[in-house]
Design a protein around this motif. Structure first.
Motif, mmCIF file in Angstrom:
data_model
loop_
_atom_site.group_PDB
_atom_site.id
_atom_site.type_symbol
_atom_site.label_atom_id
_atom_site.label_comp_id
_atom_site.label_asym_id
_atom_site.label_seq_id
_atom_site.Cartn_x
_atom_site.Cartn_y
_atom_site.Cartn_z
ATOM 1 N N ALA A 29 0.825 -1.204 0.000
ATOM 2 C CA ALA A 29 0.000 0.000 0.000
ATOM 3 C C ALA A 29 0.859 1.254 0.000
ATOM 4 C CB ALA A 29 -0.925 -0.008 1.219
ATOM 5 N N ALA A 30 2.038 1.170 0.634
ATOM 6 C CA ALA A 30 2.896 2.346 0.775
ATOM 7 C C ALA A 30 3.867 2.502 -0.386
ATOM 8 C CB ALA A 30 3.679 2.261 2.086
ATOM 9 N N SER A 31 3.950 1.521 -1.267
ATOM 10 C CA SER A 31 4.920 1.546 -2.350
ATOM 11 C C SER A 31 4.224 1.422 -3.696
ATOM 12 C CB SER A 31 5.928 0.392 -2.193
ATOM 13 O OG SER A 31 6.542 0.438 -0.928
ATOM 14 N N GLU A 32 4.940 1.853 -4.745
ATOM 15 C CA GLU A 32 4.449 1.676 -6.106
ATOM 16 C C GLU A 32 5.191 0.504 -6.733
ATOM 17 O OE1 GLU A 32 4.740 5.269 -8.324
ATOM 18 O OE2 GLU A 32 3.598 6.449 -6.864
ATOM 19 N N PRO A 48 9.010 -3.470 -6.823
ATOM 20 C CA PRO A 48 8.827 -2.112 -6.281
ATOM 21 C C PRO A 48 9.570 -1.060 -7.097
ATOM 22 C CG PRO A 48 10.422 -3.324 -4.968
ATOM 23 C CD PRO A 48 9.855 -4.310 -5.958
ATOM 24 N N THR A 49 8.891 0.052 -7.361
ATOM 25 C CA THR A 49 9.528 1.188 -8.024
ATOM 26 C C THR A 49 9.713 2.358 -7.064
ATOM 27 O OG1 THR A 49 7.355 1.946 -8.799
ATOM 28 C CG2 THR A 49 8.637 0.552 -10.289
ATOM 29 N N THR A 53 8.806 4.714 1.908
ATOM 30 C CA THR A 53 8.780 6.148 2.236
ATOM 31 C C THR A 53 8.600 7.014 0.995
ATOM 32 O OG1 THR A 53 11.202 6.258 2.118
ATOM 33 C CG2 THR A 53 10.219 5.818 4.280
ATOM 34 N N GLY A 54 8.372 6.371 -0.164
ATOM 35 C CA GLY A 54 8.095 7.120 -1.380
ATOM 36 C C GLY A 54 9.317 7.450 -2.217
ATOM 37 N N GLU A 55 10.489 7.012 -1.795
ATOM 38 C CA GLU A 55 11.712 7.285 -2.553
ATOM 39 C C GLU A 55 11.755 6.386 -3.787
ATOM 40 O OE1 GLU A 55 16.576 7.506 -1.746
ATOM 41 O OE2 GLU A 55 15.186 6.787 -0.196
ATOM 42 N N ARG A 56 12.067 6.980 -4.939
ATOM 43 C CA ARG A 56 12.057 6.215 -6.183
ATOM 44 C C ARG A 56 13.185 5.187 -6.208
ATOM 45 N NH1 ARG A 56 13.474 6.278 -11.688
ATOM 46 N NH2 ARG A 56 15.127 7.818 -11.331
ATOM 47 N N VAL A 57 12.895 4.003 -6.730
ATOM 48 C CA VAL A 57 13.901 2.944 -6.866
ATOM 49 C C VAL A 57 14.129 2.709 -8.357
ATOM 50 C CG1 VAL A 57 14.509 0.557 -6.365
ATOM 51 C CG2 VAL A 57 13.118 1.854 -4.731
ATOM 52 N N PRO A 58 15.235 3.222 -8.901
ATOM 53 C CA PRO A 58 15.504 3.004 -10.330
ATOM 54 C C PRO A 58 16.087 1.611 -10.577
ATOM 55 C CG PRO A 58 17.247 4.337 -9.353
ATOM 56 C CD PRO A 58 16.251 4.065 -8.254
ATOM 57 N N SER A 88 19.084 -2.834 -9.178
ATOM 58 C CA SER A 88 18.992 -1.462 -8.696
ATOM 59 C C SER A 88 20.244 -1.161 -7.878
ATOM 60 C CB SER A 88 17.744 -1.249 -7.828
ATOM 61 O OG SER A 88 17.743 0.066 -7.303
ATOM 62 N N LEU A 89 21.013 -0.199 -8.337
ATOM 63 C CA LEU A 89 22.216 0.161 -7.601
ATOM 64 C C LEU A 89 21.863 0.820 -6.277
ATOM 65 C CD1 LEU A 89 24.447 1.494 -10.517
ATOM 66 C CD2 LEU A 89 24.379 -0.790 -9.504
ATOM 67 N N GLN A 90 20.659 1.376 -6.214
ATOM 68 C CA GLN A 90 20.177 1.954 -4.963
ATOM 69 C C GLN A 90 19.730 0.806 -4.062
ATOM 70 O OE1 GLN A 90 17.275 5.106 -5.352
ATOM 71 N NE2 GLN A 90 16.221 4.431 -3.511
#
Length: 247
Positions: A29-32, A48-49, A53-58, A88-90
């Motif tokens: 619910a909290a993630s896209e 997850p993208t 917390t809403g931070e984008r995951v490339p 994802s490097l992040q």
């Protein structure tokens, strides 16, 4: 969208892992999420993208979908092949899909499919993916199986879900010392004599900070899909060596 909702509608709702009920619904619910749909191998899953917390995951695709016959083995004589991988490097996250043959697999050989446990299947798949060998040359599983469960999908397919941990970085095949721990969530299903497995790998520090719930949600969404004209059977195109007979 509708496809993402459908993927999350079945086994992802709640999983009983290691005696603890894991419900990744809050993380979802909290993630896209985006969706990988591979018609060559006929599977799909959500990933997850954004973080919780809403931070984008490339993400970037390291290995585009390819048939089992065209994919390089994980080891020179390996049975397991990676047919898709994105990174994802992040957060040093890796999501890969591997295909391994049932024939010759350890831990499940000689057992009726109805008797397989998720732990049996996990050991079979992880052993074939492993680069670890004992003195006789036989492969062994380098990962500890921390939890496992079996889920009957709404599509009538049995999905084996399991969580593992090992020493080493997410993309590191062989332990090289140090104390870094990698955590993984995986899902496996059988079709046509081959195991199809998705694996979501994270450093333990990222897993413990909430990444683990996203990994569970992603792998629990894994589904085999109806085949289309683009589908390639794993044994289609495999080269077999035969000894010519004299005439």
């Amino acid at each position: 969208g509708g496809r993402r909702a459908a993927l999350f509608g079945g086994a992802a709702a709640a999983l009983s892992l290691g005696g603890a009920l894991v419900a990744p619904r809050d993380a979802r619910a909290a993630s896209e999420f985006g969706v990988v749909a591979d018609e060559i191998n006929a599977y799909e899953f959500a990933y997850p993208t954004t973080t919780t917390t809403g931070e984008r995951v490339p993400w970037f695709v390291a290995r585009r979908p390819r048939a089992y016959a065209d994919a390089p083995p994980l080891a020179p004589d390996g049975r397991a092949k990676i047919v898709f991988e994105q990174i994802s490097l992040q957060g040093s996250a890796v999501i890969s899909v591997a295909v391994t043959p049932l024939k010759g697999a350890r831990f499940v050989g000689g057992k009726d499919e109805a008797e397989w446990s998720a732990r049996d299947v996990a050991n079979a798949v992880l052993t074939d993916r492993s680069v670890g060998r004992i003195a006789t040359g036989e492969r062994y599983n380098l990962e500890d199986i921390d939890a496992s469960t079996t889920v009957e999908g709404e599509d009538g397919v049995t999905y084996y879900l399991y969580e593992t941990s090992r020493i080493g970085a997410p993309r590191q095949q062989q332990p090289k010392g140090g104390d870094e721990v990698t955590k993984c969530a995986s899902a496996t299903a059988l079709r046509g004599g081959y195991f199809y497995s998705v694996k979501f790998t994270l450093p333990e520090r990222v897993w413990d900070a909430g990444g683990g719930d996203l990994a569970r949600a992603a792998t629990a969404s894994f589904r085999l899909t109806p085949t289309t004209r683009k589908f390639r059977k794993p044994d289609e195109g495999l080269v077999s060596i035969s000894v010519p007979t004299p005439f």
